[in-house]
Scaffold this motif. Structure first.
Motif, mmCIF file in Angstrom:
data_model
loop_
_atom_site.group_PDB
_atom_site.id
_atom_site.type_symbol
_atom_site.label_atom_id
_atom_site.label_comp_id
_atom_site.label_asym_id
_atom_site.label_seq_id
_atom_site.Cartn_x
_atom_site.Cartn_y
_atom_site.Cartn_z
ATOM 1 N N GLU A 1 0.675 -1.112 0.180
ATOM 2 C CA GLU A 1 -0.048 0.220 -0.071
ATOM 3 C C GLU A 1 0.921 0.939 -0.035
ATOM 4 O O GLU A 1 0.431 2.088 -0.678
ATOM 5 C CB GLU A 1 -0.972 -0.055 1.107
ATOM 6 N N ILE A 2 2.120 1.073 0.669
ATOM 7 C CA ILE A 2 2.605 2.368 0.785
ATOM 8 C C ILE A 2 3.459 2.316 -0.687
ATOM 9 O O ILE A 2 3.634 3.895 -1.147
ATOM 10 C CB ILE A 2 4.044 2.161 2.026
ATOM 11 N N LEU A 3 3.820 1.533 -1.191
ATOM 12 C CA LEU A 3 4.396 1.498 -2.643
ATOM 13 C C LEU A 3 3.452 2.138 -3.525
ATOM 14 O O LEU A 3 3.685 3.035 -4.339
ATOM 15 C CB LEU A 3 5.053 0.300 -2.993
ATOM 16 N N LYS A 4 2.318 1.547 -3.294
ATOM 17 C CA LYS A 4 1.082 2.363 -4.186
ATOM 18 C C LYS A 4 0.816 3.649 -4.034
ATOM 19 O O LYS A 4 0.932 4.261 -5.236
ATOM 20 C CB LYS A 4 -0.131 1.498 -4.015
ATOM 21 N N THR A 5 0.744 3.991 -2.732
ATOM 22 C CA THR A 5 0.797 5.543 -2.671
ATOM 23 C C THR A 5 1.963 6.363 -2.983
ATOM 24 O O THR A 5 1.733 7.709 -3.893
ATOM 25 C CB THR A 5 0.680 5.804 -0.887
ATOM 26 N N LEU A 6 3.027 5.589 -3.064
ATOM 27 C CA LEU A 6 4.497 6.260 -3.573
ATOM 28 C C LEU A 6 4.223 6.583 -5.128
ATOM 29 O O LEU A 6 4.609 7.647 -5.931
ATOM 30 C CB LEU A 6 5.696 5.799 -3.117
ATOM 31 N N ASP A 7 3.741 5.442 -5.804
ATOM 32 C CA ASP A 7 3.661 5.442 -7.203
ATOM 33 C C ASP A 7 2.620 6.586 -7.614
ATOM 34 O O ASP A 7 2.857 7.231 -8.531
ATOM 35 C CB ASP A 7 3.215 4.014 -7.716
ATOM 36 N N LEU A 8 1.385 6.569 -6.802
ATOM 37 C CA LEU A 8 0.319 7.687 -7.106
ATOM 38 C C LEU A 8 0.977 9.138 -7.159
ATOM 39 O O LEU A 8 0.772 9.746 -7.851
ATOM 40 C CB LEU A 8 -0.834 7.340 -6.192
ATOM 41 N N THR A 9 1.923 9.353 -5.954
ATOM 42 C CA THR A 9 2.465 10.421 -5.584
ATOM 43 C C THR A 9 3.340 11.087 -6.775
ATOM 44 O O THR A 9 3.555 11.945 -7.221
ATOM 45 C CB THR A 9 2.937 10.529 -4.407
ATOM 46 N N ALA A 10 3.977 10.069 -7.054
ATOM 47 C CA ALA A 10 5.153 10.228 -8.218
ATOM 48 C C ALA A 10 4.372 10.385 -9.531
ATOM 49 O O ALA A 10 4.756 11.512 -10.395
ATOM 50 C CB ALA A 10 5.772 8.956 -8.645
ATOM 51 N N ASP A 11 3.305 9.863 -9.886
ATOM 52 C CA ASP A 11 2.321 10.244 -10.916
ATOM 53 C C ASP A 11 1.803 11.504 -11.105
ATOM 54 O O ASP A 11 1.780 12.387 -12.040
ATOM 55 C CB ASP A 11 1.375 9.215 -11.328
ATOM 56 N N SER A 12 1.217 11.948 -9.780
ATOM 57 C CA SER A 12 0.835 13.245 -9.521
ATOM 58 C C SER A 12 1.719 14.409 -9.749
ATOM 59 O O SER A 12 1.399 15.328 -10.388
ATOM 60 C CB SER A 12 0.169 13.343 -8.483
ATOM 61 N N LEU A 13 2.997 14.024 -9.435
ATOM 62 C CA LEU A 13 3.962 15.064 -9.359
ATOM 63 C C LEU A 13 4.389 15.229 -10.728
ATOM 64 O O LEU A 13 4.718 16.454 -11.003
ATOM 65 C CB LEU A 13 5.065 14.597 -8.455
ATOM 66 N N ALA A 14 4.164 14.121 -11.436
ATOM 67 C CA ALA A 14 4.643 14.275 -13.095
ATOM 68 C C ALA A 14 3.759 15.096 -13.664
ATOM 69 O O ALA A 14 4.038 15.799 -14.468
ATOM 70 C CB ALA A 14 4.825 12.752 -13.364
ATOM 71 N N GLU A 15 2.484 14.914 -13.233
ATOM 72 C CA GLU A 15 1.421 15.736 -13.901
ATOM 73 C C GLU A 15 1.419 17.061 -13.623
ATOM 74 O O GLU A 15 1.274 18.035 -14.481
ATOM 75 C CB GLU A 15 0.059 15.062 -13.387
ATOM 76 N N ALA A 16 2.045 17.383 -12.258
ATOM 77 C CA ALA A 16 1.927 18.874 -11.810
ATOM 78 C C ALA A 16 3.246 19.466 -12.607
ATOM 79 O O ALA A 16 3.278 20.736 -12.940
ATOM 80 C CB ALA A 16 2.193 18.920 -10.373
ATOM 81 N N VAL A 17 4.427 18.726 -13.022
ATOM 82 C CA VAL A 17 5.402 19.168 -13.712
ATOM 83 C C VAL A 17 4.968 19.521 -14.923
ATOM 84 O O VAL A 17 5.501 20.657 -15.534
ATOM 85 C CB VAL A 17 6.657 18.256 -13.439
ATOM 86 N N GLU A 18 4.364 18.660 -15.601
ATOM 87 C CA GLU A 18 3.883 18.889 -16.841
ATOM 88 C C GLU A 18 3.018 20.151 -16.898
ATOM 89 O O GLU A 18 3.054 21.000 -18.059
ATOM 90 C CB GLU A 18 3.214 17.613 -17.396
#
Length: 559
Positions: A266-283
């Motif tokens: 679950e922690i890894l899943k949350t980190l993956d989602l955070t990474a995706d959201s961060l990527a979207e924010a950067v874009e």
């Protein structure tokens, strides 16, 4: 009708209370006895002008009270109702006058103005005589009198309704024409305004959006700098960036997760989602930064739009957000203009039809008035010879008015006209010079109009002036006939007239113990009445012959 009259301190009258009944009541008495005082006193109660000379010598004030009974449809009740006063079929009119000239008026103990008292009094009693004014002298009253005589009230009411309908429809034509005229005057302006607003296509809430975007573009440099800094922080390849930190943490957890049964999934899943959201924010930061890369052209275009909207709103004196509604209103006004011609034509057709309906009914009414006038003329003319008006001529003149003078009463002007000598064209009734002739003309009219007028009590003051014998008897007979329809009071010096009375009042002067002269009025018994008529025939000394003649007059009057 007049039920009672109470007089206090009027000239030679100290205290007098009289009661009256239906029919013909005659007042007789020697010259100077005070018959005119009675009429003066009654006139005060009816709203006549009050003179302090009428107050009896030695008294501080006078008062006169007249009591009437009327039906529920009498016009006096409507007058009282319009003034907000209590109404009743018993009316008590009271008038007081003090030595300082202050006059007060009352109806059923409610204080009123003397003017209102006079208006009410005019509906209750009409006085006819050599020096008295009365309603039939006013030509304005001739038309309703003829209509009542001819039984035309229903036709008159229908005519009135049609006239009101015509007038209302004419008002609609005027209103529609004014609206159309105004619309045509504004047509060019409205057309231009609609085209301008349609081209601009304003939207509700647009001003706020444009103002917000303008503020952003005016601060584009600062916004771009902040966006770039945020982008650099989030997207930098340095190990200290957020992305690197997330990726490093994930790798460590993946190593550890191998030694467990997926405890850190679950922690890894949350980190993956955070990474995706961060990527979207950067874009997104990159895209937003591009929106502010060259603000000049957009800002210029936006300001042109915003200032144009404000200029147009200012020109039409509305808020920018109200421009869409203003456009709809202008379109509606133009639509009114396009439909206005049709509506005006429609209203004109309706008004013309209403006009024709009125004219048709008014023409019918006019014909009926001509017929009623012929009947009245014939009836009055038949009365004139017996009243010693052999050379007189009576004519009801029915005039057709121009359309501009049409009214709710129709298309006629009615005038009662008379001439007193052969060869003299008839003139309006109020132009008759002789008071005696006028009074007899009025009697001839009243006998025939008895059922057509609303005034319940008539008073004739010396209607027999200048006549005697058979003519006086004819006057008396007609007064008696008139008394069958309404109450009639007559002041007379003629024994022939007096003999026709159903009531007989004798007016006399008496000298009191202190040598004051007072006027009194005594209702006569049959015996006293015979003596009074004999006195009128023979003078101061009453003879048996006079009594016999009086008896003959009384007997003939009862036939």
């Amino acid at each position: 009708m007049l039920v009672s009259l109470s007089i206090r301190n009027v000239v030679l009258i100290e205290k007098l209370d009289l009661s009256f009944d239906k029919g013909l009541c005659v007042f007789t008495g020697e010259t100077g006895a005070g018959k005119s005082i009675l009429l003066d006193a009654l006139s005060l109660a009816l709203g006549a002008r009050a003179e302090t000379e009428l107050i009896r010598y030695g008294a501080d004030q006078l008062s006169v009270t007249a009591e009437f009974t009327i039906d529920k449809k009498h016009p006096a009740l409507q007058i009282l109702s319009e003034q907000g006063l209590d109404t009743d079929t018993t009316l008590i009119l009271r008038r007081t006058l003090t030595k300082d000239g202050k006059s007060k008026a009352f109806v059923n103990d409610q204080p009123i103005s003397v003017g209102l008292l006079k208006e009410i009094g005019n509906t209750l009693i009409e006085i006819h005589g050599q020096f008295a004014s009365h309603s039939l002298l006013n030509p304005a009253n001739h038309l309703p009198v003829l209509d009542n005589y001819g039984g035309l009230t229903e036709l008159v009411e229908t005519c009135r309704q049609l006239y009101e309908d015509w007038r209302n429809k004419k008002a609609l034509v005027i209103q529609a024409a004014e609206i159309l005229q105004k619309a045509k005057a504004d047509e060019e302006y409205l057309t231009h305004a609609v085209k301008e607003l349609e081209a601009l296509a304003p939207q509700k809430g647009e001003e706020e959006k444009l103002s917000t975007r303008r503020t952003e573009l005016m601060n584009a440099e600062k916004i771009t700098e902040s966006l770039n800094n945020a982008y650099m922080i989030l997207s930098s390849g340095s190990n200290s960036t957020v992305q690197s930190m997330i990726h490093s943490a994930a790798r460590e957890l993946e190593k550890t997760n191998r030694f467990t049964d997926g405890s850190f999934d679950e922690i890894l899943k949350t980190l993956d989602l955070t990474a995706d959201s961060l990527a979207e924010a950067v874009e997104s930061l990159e895209e937003q930064s591009a929106n502010f890369s060259d603000p000049g052209p957009e800002l210029e275009q936006l300001e042109d739009r915003l200032f144009t909207l404000k200029d147009i709103a200012r020109k039409h004196r509305v808020a920018v957000d109200d421009l869409p509604e203003t456009l709809l209103n202008f379109k509606a006004q133009l639509n009114t203009l396009y439909k206005g011609e049709e509506e005006l034509i429609m209203h004109r057709k309706a008004a013309e039809q209403a006009r024709l309906d009125f004219i048709t009914k008014a023409t019918e009414l006019s014909k009926a008035r001509h017929k009623a006038a012929e009947q009245l003329d014939k009836a009055v003319r038949e009365e004139l010879p017996a009243l010693k008006l052999n050379k007189a001529h009576f004519e009801t003149r029915v005039e057709e008015l121009p359309e501009s003078d049409f009214s709710a009463t129709g298309m006629n002007r009615i005038t009662f006209c008379v001439s007193t000598n052969n060869g003299v064209p008839p003139a309006p009734l109020n132009k008759v010079a002789s008071g005696g002739e006028l009074a007899r003309f009025m009697l001839a009219l009243k006998v025939n109009l008895a059922g057509a007028e609303n005034i319940p009590t008539l008073i004739f003051d010396e209607v027999d002036s200048g006549i005697g014998g058979a003519t006086a008897s004819a006057v008396g007979e007609r007064l008696r006939r008139l008394g069958q329809e309404r109450q009639v009071l007559v002041v007379t010096h003629s024994p022939q007239v007096a003999a026709f009375g159903t009531e007989h009042m004798n007016v006399t002067k008496e000298t009191t113990a202190d040598n004051h002269i007072l006027t009194t009025v005594i209702p006569l018994t049959a015996e006293k009445r015979l003596e009074e008529i004999a006195r009128m025939l023979s003078g101061a000394e009453i003879t048996d012959q006079a009594r016999l003649a009086a008896q003959t007059l009384l007997e003939k009057s009862c036939l």
